[in-house]
Design a protein around this motif. Structure first.
Motif, PDB file in Angstrom:
ATOM      1  N   THR A   1     -45.997 -59.756  27.697  1.00 45.82           N
ATOM      2  CA  THR A   1     -44.850 -59.402  26.857  1.00 45.82           C
ATOM      3  C   THR A   1     -45.004 -60.013  25.475  1.00 45.82           C
ATOM      4  OG1 THR A   1     -43.419 -59.270  28.807  1.00 45.82           O
ATOM      5  CG2 THR A   1     -42.339 -59.546  26.676  1.00 45.82           C
ATOM      6  N   GLY A   2     -45.442 -61.260  25.418  1.00 51.26           N
ATOM      7  CA  GLY A   2     -45.654 -61.912  24.138  1.00 51.26           C
ATOM      8  C   GLY A   2     -46.786 -61.295  23.347  1.00 51.26           C
ATOM      9  N   ILE A   3     -47.847 -60.886  24.023  1.00 53.22           N
ATOM     10  CA  ILE A   3     -48.974 -60.247  23.327  1.00 53.22           C
ATOM     11  C   ILE A   3     -48.528 -58.960  22.654  1.00 53.22           C
ATOM     12  CG2 ILE A   3     -51.154 -59.010  23.699  1.00 53.22           C
ATOM     13  CD1 ILE A   3     -51.526 -62.009  23.620  1.00 53.22           C
ATOM     14  N   ARG A   4     -47.736 -58.162  23.336  1.00 56.10           N
ATOM     15  CA  ARG A   4     -47.264 -56.914  22.723  1.00 56.10           C
ATOM     16  C   ARG A   4     -46.421 -57.206  21.484  1.00 56.10           C
ATOM     17  NH1 ARG A   4     -46.663 -55.693  28.264  1.00 56.10           N
ATOM     18  NH2 ARG A   4     -44.414 -56.059  28.216  1.00 56.10           N
ATOM     19  N   ALA A   5     -45.599 -58.244  21.553  1.00 58.09           N
ATOM     20  CA  ALA A   5     -44.789 -58.630  20.394  1.00 58.09           C
ATOM     21  C   ALA A   5     -45.677 -59.056  19.233  1.00 58.09           C
ATOM     22  CB  ALA A   5     -43.828 -59.754  20.777  1.00 58.09           C
ATOM     23  N   CYS A   6     -46.747 -59.782  19.521  1.00 61.36           N
ATOM     24  CA  CYS A   6     -47.652 -60.253  18.466  1.00 61.36           C
ATOM     25  C   CYS A   6     -48.448 -59.106  17.860  1.00 61.36           C
ATOM     26  CB  CYS A   6     -48.584 -61.320  19.022  1.00 61.36           C
ATOM     27  SG  CYS A   6     -47.740 -62.878  19.417  1.00 61.36           S
TER      28      CYS A   6
END
Length: 401
Positions: free
Chosen positions: A118-123
């Motif tokens: 989830t964090g990777i997609r945000a980044c």
């Protein structure tokens, strides 16, 4: 003058702030934020000491621009800064990065930039927005700024050893420090003070620490993303509450759609032989890239096995690379061509995350499966009350989100 705000005031944040101030004579540190006041106070004292006689002119962080708490990051961003340094706990990096980019700030973000898919997609979304608005985003994969490593990998890419067949990287080291619980610490504070040992905060050591080696693996292979990964891992030598729920060893096998395989192993086990080398096997020879020893010999294939290039760097470059990345960041801002390595950095972090997912679950994990996973390790809300330690993953039982 480029006004700098520091978000995350641990040891790495203290170093990054001093490096940012040295990178350009017209920079000034004007705002700081951290979850804990003692870390902010210690960091400010450390930066002041680092800057010595220049401190009075280069540091202007009055009490009203020292922010403490989970919302401190937004207050720093809103404090009239031009550049933000994101060096807080990895679990918070995606939210901090999105907020900084949305506010139009130039960003230095320490690795890893996320602990879950989830964090990777945000980044990735933030990296695209930064590129569209022409603001800098430099993620601190510092070995890409090491002069000796740059030269060695540049020669590999130029074909010095022919076609690269496979790469094996490792990061074998001892356990990172752990802190005994103090009577006045809540569950959450105890976990955050021992953040390396809790997966939801750090991503586990394959994501937080060994990701440097995985990033070099990716770099050597021209940042090609793997098709899938199978990873062994477990927890054989950790004990006690300070060790949280992380593993202490991983062994990843990355498979690529061109048929190649690449390999990474990492340990955090006291008494285990230390090693942090990258081994490159190519059609004409072998290369050993020793990041700790600053030696990078290329050898011909047996039976001769002659040294055909003996590149080496100054061991001091392993410290200088941190300064070089800031020098290049600020030079790119001044030139109007800001650096943005956000996509490649997110991909290197996802390679580490997908290996952890594979080890925790005992399953082979594909690139697309990792990128699309609903896994979100960071609690939706945090307070200083009770917070049980998450269970240690059990391969074969733990499920992929």
């Amino acid at each position: 003058v480029l006004r700098i705000g520091l978000i995350g005031c641990g040891g790495r944040g203290t170093g990054a702030a001093a490096q940012a101030l040295r990178a350009d004579p017209d920079t000034k540190l004007v705002a700081m934020g951290d979850v804990f006041k003692d870390r902010l106070d210690s960091s400010l004292a450390g930066i002041t000491a680092e800057m010595e006689g220049d401190a009075a002119a280069r540091i202007d962080v009055p009490p009203e621009r020292r922010f403490v708490g989970f919302d401190a990051y937004q207050k720093v961003i809103d404090a009239g800064v031009d550049v933000v340094l994101l060096t807080s706990y990895p679990c918070f990096r995606p939210a901090h990065l999105q907020a900084a980019v949305a506010a139009g700030k130039h960003v230095f973000a320490e690795k890893p930039i996320a602990v879950d898919s989830t964090g990777i997609r945000a980044c990735l979304d933030a990296a695209a927005k930064a590129r569209a608005q022409n603001t800098a985003l430099l993620v601190g994969f510092c070995w890409r700024f090491h002069p000796g490593m740059r030269e060695a990998i540049g020669k590999l890419h130029a074909g010095a050893l022919g076609d690269i067949a496979t790469v094996y990287t490792n990061y074998h080291t001892s356990t990172i420090a752990k802190r005994q619980r103090k009577p006045d610490w809540s569950d959450l504070e105890f976990q955050m003070r021992n953040w390396w040992h809790f997966t939801w905060i750090s991503g586990d050591h394959i994501v937080e620490q060994a990701v440097h080696s995985i990033d070099r693996l990716a770099w050597i292979l021209h940042d090609k993303t793997p098709a899938r990964v199978t990873c062994l891992g477990g927890r054989a030598a950790r004990s006690g509450p300070e060790h949280g729920n992380v593993f202490d060893h991983f062994a990843a096998i990355y498979e690529y759609d061109d048929g190649r395989r690449a390999f990474h192993t990492c340990t955090q086990i006291d008494g285990f032989p230390g090693d942090n080398k990258d081994y490159v096997y190519a059609s004409k020879g072998l290369a050993t890239l020793d990041s700790w020893g600053a030696k990078f010999p290329f050898r011909a294939l047996p039976p001769a096995a002659d040294t055909i290039w003996n590149g080496s760097g100054n061991p001091a470059d392993s410290g200088a690379m941190y300064q070089i990345e800031h020098n290049e960041l600020f030079a790119s801002i001044r030139a109007g061509s800001p650096i943005n390595n956000g996509v490649a950095s997110a991909h290197s972090c996802l390679m580490a995350i997908m290996a952890r997912m594979a080890a925790y679950t005992g399953k082979t994990v594909t690139w697309q499966q990792a990128l699309d996973a609903k896994e979100s390790l960071v609690p939706a809300s945090l307070d200083w009350g009770p917070m049980p330690t998450p269970d240690v993953a059990i391969p074969g039982r733990t499920k992929i989100a």
